[in-house]
Design an enzyme around this catalytic site. Sequence first.
Site, PDB file in Angstrom:
ATOM      1  N   ARG A 103      71.351 176.899  28.445  1.00 22.50           N
ATOM      2  CA  ARG A 103      69.926 176.575  28.537  1.00 22.50           C
ATOM      3  C   ARG A 103      69.313 176.421  27.151  1.00 22.50           C
ATOM      4  NH1 ARG A 103      71.673 175.159  32.123  1.00 22.50           N
ATOM      5  NH2 ARG A 103      71.316 175.553  34.312  1.00 22.50           N
ATOM      6  N   GLU A 106      70.388 173.146  26.099  1.00 23.02           N
ATOM      7  CA  GLU A 106      69.650 172.159  26.881  1.00 23.02           C
ATOM      8  C   GLU A 106      68.223 171.967  26.345  1.00 23.02           C
ATOM      9  OE1 GLU A 106      69.570 171.378  31.589  1.00 23.02           O
ATOM     10  OE2 GLU A 106      68.707 173.307  30.981  1.00 23.02           O
ATOM     11  N   SER A 129      65.396 174.541   7.851  1.00 24.61           N
ATOM     12  CA  SER A 129      66.581 175.279   7.440  1.00 24.61           C
ATOM     13  C   SER A 129      67.016 176.275   8.508  1.00 24.61           C
ATOM     14  CB  SER A 129      66.305 176.034   6.140  1.00 24.61           C
ATOM     15  OG  SER A 129      67.428 176.797   5.758  1.00 24.61           O
TER      16      SER A 129
END
Length: 163
Positions: A103, A106, A129
């Site tokens: 997730r 995702e 960064s």
Amino acid sequence: MSNINLATLDISEHPNLPSSSAVLFEAKAKKKLSFEAIASAIGRNEVATAAIFYGQAKASAEDIVKLSEVLGIDHLYLESLLSGFPDRGKSMTFPPKDPLIYRLFEIVQNYGYAYKAVMNEKFGDGIMSAISFSTKVEKETDLDGNNWAVVTWRGKWLPYSRF
């Protein structure tokens, strides 16, 4: 303390982790300590502490001393396991198989270009960064009693050089 949720490790499911991971997680389980408790004892953020356990962050000499004390692991042995440099990014398959980690992947997959566009508009051409970086996880409960995970990423903005 018996009602605490503890992250553990089945090393057979994670063959790419360093040998230090098994040692650290075994001691963590034996002592029944959360990452929050360990982080508090060593003076680090809980995500940074967990990253040491997974071999994704470097432990300082001070971290090693404190981890040795908190977890009851021989200092010289722990120092031999943790004194090298992390081999980051090799600990899992890609894309991730674990549902929670997937997730997170995702989120970047679905919102990555949106994040990039908004950051470019706010900061110009560059990157955030992941080295000059901090993160934290907090728990929020709404008025209906639903729990929400609040994940904060804070990275230094690095503009691309013109050459």
